[in-house]
Design an enzyme around this catalytic site. Structure first.
Site, PDB file in Angstrom:
ATOM      1  N   GLU A  89     -58.149  54.553  27.617  1.00  0.00           N
ATOM      2  CA  GLU A  89     -59.304  53.977  27.770  1.00  0.00           C
ATOM      3  C   GLU A  89     -60.051  53.700  26.370  1.00  0.00           C
ATOM      4  O   GLU A  89     -61.120  52.973  25.872  1.00  0.00           O
ATOM      5  CB  GLU A  89     -60.458  54.139  28.438  1.00  0.00           C
ATOM      6  CG  GLU A  89     -60.943  55.327  28.095  1.00  0.00           C
ATOM      7  CD  GLU A  89     -60.448  56.426  28.316  1.00  0.00           C
ATOM      8  OE1 GLU A  89     -61.095  58.175  28.101  1.00  0.00           O
ATOM      9  OE2 GLU A  89     -59.008  56.477  28.877  1.00  0.00           O
ATOM     10  N   CYS A 103     -55.473  63.014  30.088  1.00  0.00           N
ATOM     11  CA  CYS A 103     -56.692  64.061  29.557  1.00  0.00           C
ATOM     12  C   CYS A 103     -56.659  65.381  30.405  1.00  0.00           C
ATOM     13  O   CYS A 103     -55.769  65.764  30.780  1.00  0.00           O
ATOM     14  CB  CYS A 103     -57.859  63.872  29.036  1.00  0.00           C
ATOM     15  SG  CYS A 103     -57.910  64.952  27.611  1.00  0.00           S
ATOM     16  N   HIS A 163     -56.150  59.386  25.537  1.00  0.00           N
ATOM     17  CA  HIS A 163     -57.585  58.645  26.216  1.00  0.00           C
ATOM     18  C   HIS A 163     -56.566  56.945  26.373  1.00  0.00           C
ATOM     19  O   HIS A 163     -56.639  55.997  24.980  1.00  0.00           O
ATOM     20  CB  HIS A 163     -58.031  59.034  25.602  1.00  0.00           C
ATOM     21  CG  HIS A 163     -58.445  59.525  25.798  1.00  0.00           C
ATOM     22  ND1 HIS A 163     -59.612  60.154  27.626  1.00  0.00           N
ATOM     23  CD2 HIS A 163     -59.130  61.425  25.509  1.00  0.00           C
ATOM     24  CE1 HIS A 163     -60.197  61.673  27.234  1.00  0.00           C
ATOM     25  NE2 HIS A 163     -59.669  62.163  26.248  1.00  0.00           N
TER      26      HIS A 163
END
Length: 204
Positions: A184, A79, A182
């Protein structure tokens, strides 16, 4: 071991937990020396570009990043961490970045779509890359951002995404990678990308 850079901005624990969930040792650090010594490095980030660069410079992490890249360590920017790899950002005026990739960070143009770009969107694969092993073309990942990178060298573009404009959502050269989404927060496929990065670190 994979060092996750703590410079006061980003989902650090989420990235660490994601790597650990797929079997890779990762630690969060504010120590530039530990970043240089690590087998691989992750630069996460959420927030303003200028604040991020200020924090990196104040802690000496900017030099640690440049040293890790120069040493050929696998490196992943996530990001804002991807955007920081570029020469300059247009966010709130012009701010110099780390300059690892040539190009600018630009705001999405005014259009009918909401900014920030938030939610799930597809990544169209432009070229093969070890971080995309097992990832089908046009898989969806989770994005939250108002700015996007614009590389000068089109050869570094690994994946693109459409949101009003087609932008570079995945860039890379050698063992240096930057992703706008992202992993995650992107369920199983996001964890697969983190796993692929961890496997690359273990090979080096």
């Amino acid at each position: 071991m994979i060092a996750i850079i703590d410079y006061g901005m980003g989902n650090l624990r989420s990235v660490q937990k994601g790597l650990e969930n797929v079997g890779h040792d990762a630690f969060i650090t504010r120590d530039p020396d530990k970043v240089v010594q690590a087998g691989g490095v992750v630069l996460p980030g959420v927030g303003a570009f200028a604040d991020a660069m200020k924090n990196l410079k104040a802690s000496g992490m900017d030099q640690a990043v440049l040293k890790a890249v120069a040493d050929g360590k696998p490196f992943l920017g996530i990001c804002l961490g991807q955007q920081l790899l570029f020469e300059v950002s247009e966010e709130w005026g012009l701010t110099e970045g780390l300059g690892i990739f040539a190009g600018r960070v630009r705001r999405f143009p005014e259009c009918d779509l909401k900014v920030p770009h938030m939610g799930w969107n597809k990544v169209e694969i432009r070229k093969d890359n070890p971080l995309l092993d097992g990832i089908p073309d046009k898989s969806a990942f989770y994005f939250v951002h108002s700015y996007h990178v614009e590389p000068i060298d089109r050869e570094v573009i690994i994946g693109t995404t459409e949101y009003g404009v087609r932008f570079s959502s995945f860039v890379g050269r050698d063992k240096i990678f930057g992703i706008q989404f992202h992993p995650e927060k992107s369920s199983a496929l996001g964890l697969k990308i983190l796993d692929n990065f961890g496997r690359l670190v273990k090979k080096c």
